[in-house]
Design a protein around this motif. Structure first.
Motif, PDB file in Angstrom:
ATOM      1  N   ASN A 214      38.087  43.936  44.959  1.00  0.00           N
ATOM      2  CA  ASN A 214      37.846  42.525  45.271  1.00  0.00           C
ATOM      3  C   ASN A 214      38.892  41.677  44.561  1.00  0.00           C
ATOM      4  OD1 ASN A 214      37.028  42.178  42.581  1.00  0.00           O
ATOM      5  ND2 ASN A 214      34.861  42.357  43.085  1.00  0.00           N
ATOM      6  N   GLU A 215      38.790  40.346  44.693  1.00  0.00           N
ATOM      7  CA  GLU A 215      39.858  39.511  44.127  1.00  0.00           C
ATOM      8  C   GLU A 215      39.929  39.589  42.604  1.00  0.00           C
ATOM      9  OE1 GLU A 215      36.612  36.265  44.299  1.00  0.00           O
ATOM     10  OE2 GLU A 215      37.104  38.042  45.471  1.00  0.00           O
ATOM     11  N   GLN A 216      38.805  39.794  41.924  1.00  0.00           N
ATOM     12  CA  GLN A 216      38.849  39.949  40.465  1.00  0.00           C
ATOM     13  C   GLN A 216      39.548  41.256  40.070  1.00  0.00           C
ATOM     14  OE1 GLN A 216      35.775  39.311  41.997  1.00  0.00           O
ATOM     15  NE2 GLN A 216      35.460  37.190  41.417  1.00  0.00           N
ATOM     16  N   ASP A 217      39.202  42.338  40.779  1.00  0.00           N
ATOM     17  CA  ASP A 217      39.859  43.625  40.517  1.00  0.00           C
ATOM     18  C   ASP A 217      41.356  43.542  40.825  1.00  0.00           C
ATOM     19  OD1 ASP A 217      37.540  45.026  39.737  1.00  0.00           O
ATOM     20  OD2 ASP A 217      37.043  45.470  41.819  1.00  0.00           O
ATOM     21  N   ALA A 218      41.699  42.837  41.905  1.00  0.00           N
ATOM     22  CA  ALA A 218      43.113  42.685  42.272  1.00  0.00           C
ATOM     23  C   ALA A 218      43.867  41.944  41.172  1.00  0.00           C
ATOM     24  CB  ALA A 218      43.244  41.954  43.606  1.00  0.00           C
ATOM     25  N   GLY A 219      43.241  40.924  40.591  1.00  0.00           N
ATOM     26  CA  GLY A 219      43.866  40.206  39.485  1.00  0.00           C
ATOM     27  C   GLY A 219      44.080  41.101  38.288  1.00  0.00           C
ATOM     28  N   ALA A 220      43.100  41.940  37.974  1.00  0.00           N
ATOM     29  CA  ALA A 220      43.240  42.886  36.862  1.00  0.00           C
ATOM     30  C   ALA A 220      44.329  43.916  37.169  1.00  0.00           C
ATOM     31  CB  ALA A 220      41.909  43.575  36.591  1.00  0.00           C
ATOM     32  N   ALA A 221      44.414  44.354  38.426  1.00  0.00           N
ATOM     33  CA  ALA A 221      45.431  45.336  38.821  1.00  0.00           C
ATOM     34  C   ALA A 221      46.836  44.750  38.707  1.00  0.00           C
ATOM     35  CB  ALA A 221      45.166  45.830  40.235  1.00  0.00           C
ATOM     36  N   LEU A 222      46.974  43.449  38.903  1.00  0.00           N
ATOM     37  CA  LEU A 222      48.287  42.812  38.747  1.00  0.00           C
ATOM     38  C   LEU A 222      48.836  43.026  37.343  1.00  0.00           C
ATOM     39  CD1 LEU A 222      47.983  39.393  40.621  1.00  0.00           C
ATOM     40  CD2 LEU A 222      49.632  41.218  41.079  1.00  0.00           C
ATOM     41  N   ALA A 223      47.963  43.028  36.353  1.00  0.00           N
ATOM     42  CA  ALA A 223      48.386  43.240  34.970  1.00  0.00           C
ATOM     43  C   ALA A 223      48.901  44.663  34.748  1.00  0.00           C
ATOM     44  CB  ALA A 223      47.231  42.941  34.016  1.00  0.00           C
ATOM     45  N   GLU A 224      48.565  45.584  35.645  1.00  0.00           N
ATOM     46  CA  GLU A 224      48.987  46.983  35.535  1.00  0.00           C
ATOM     47  C   GLU A 224      50.284  47.254  36.297  1.00  0.00           C
ATOM     48  OE1 GLU A 224      45.667  49.305  36.973  1.00  0.00           O
ATOM     49  OE2 GLU A 224      44.263  48.090  35.834  1.00  0.00           O
TER      50      GLU A 224
END
Length: 108
Positions: A58-68
């Protein structure tokens, strides 16, 4: 892992059998699968992407994945792999900026 690919699709809502993606990335699937396979399995959001099935963020997970993404980019060894990581970054950023949206990784 040759021949295996991971496609990415962006959806306005949680994907289901009737949903249609807003857009997708289908050109660099094999390169993306190779780079993702170099991550420690199960670590972070991107380390949980299933190369054999579907994985939705979801959009929260996508935001966290951006940091990776920087760590993933460091594992890209060819221009095609770097392009695949850049394309993934665009899709994750668009998802993170769009409330209610989802990114779907479609594994082989």
């Amino acid at each position: 892992m040759a021949g295996m690919g991971i496609e990415i699709e962006l959806y306005a809502e949680r994907p289901n059998r009737r949903s249609r993606p807003l857009r997708g990335s289908y050109r660099n699937g094999e390169e993306l699968a190779l780079v993702l396979s170099r991550l420690p399995y199960g670590e972070g959001r991107l380390g949980r992407v299933n190369p054999y099935g579907d994985t939705a963020l979801n959009e929260q997970d996508a935001g966290a994945a951006l940091a990776e993404l920087d760590a993933l980019a460091a594992l890209a060894r060819t221009p095609g792999q770097r392009e695949a990581v850049e394309d993934l970054g665009r899709m994750l950023a668009e998802c993170a900026a769009t409330p209610g949206s989802w990114v779907l990784f479609v594994g082989d």
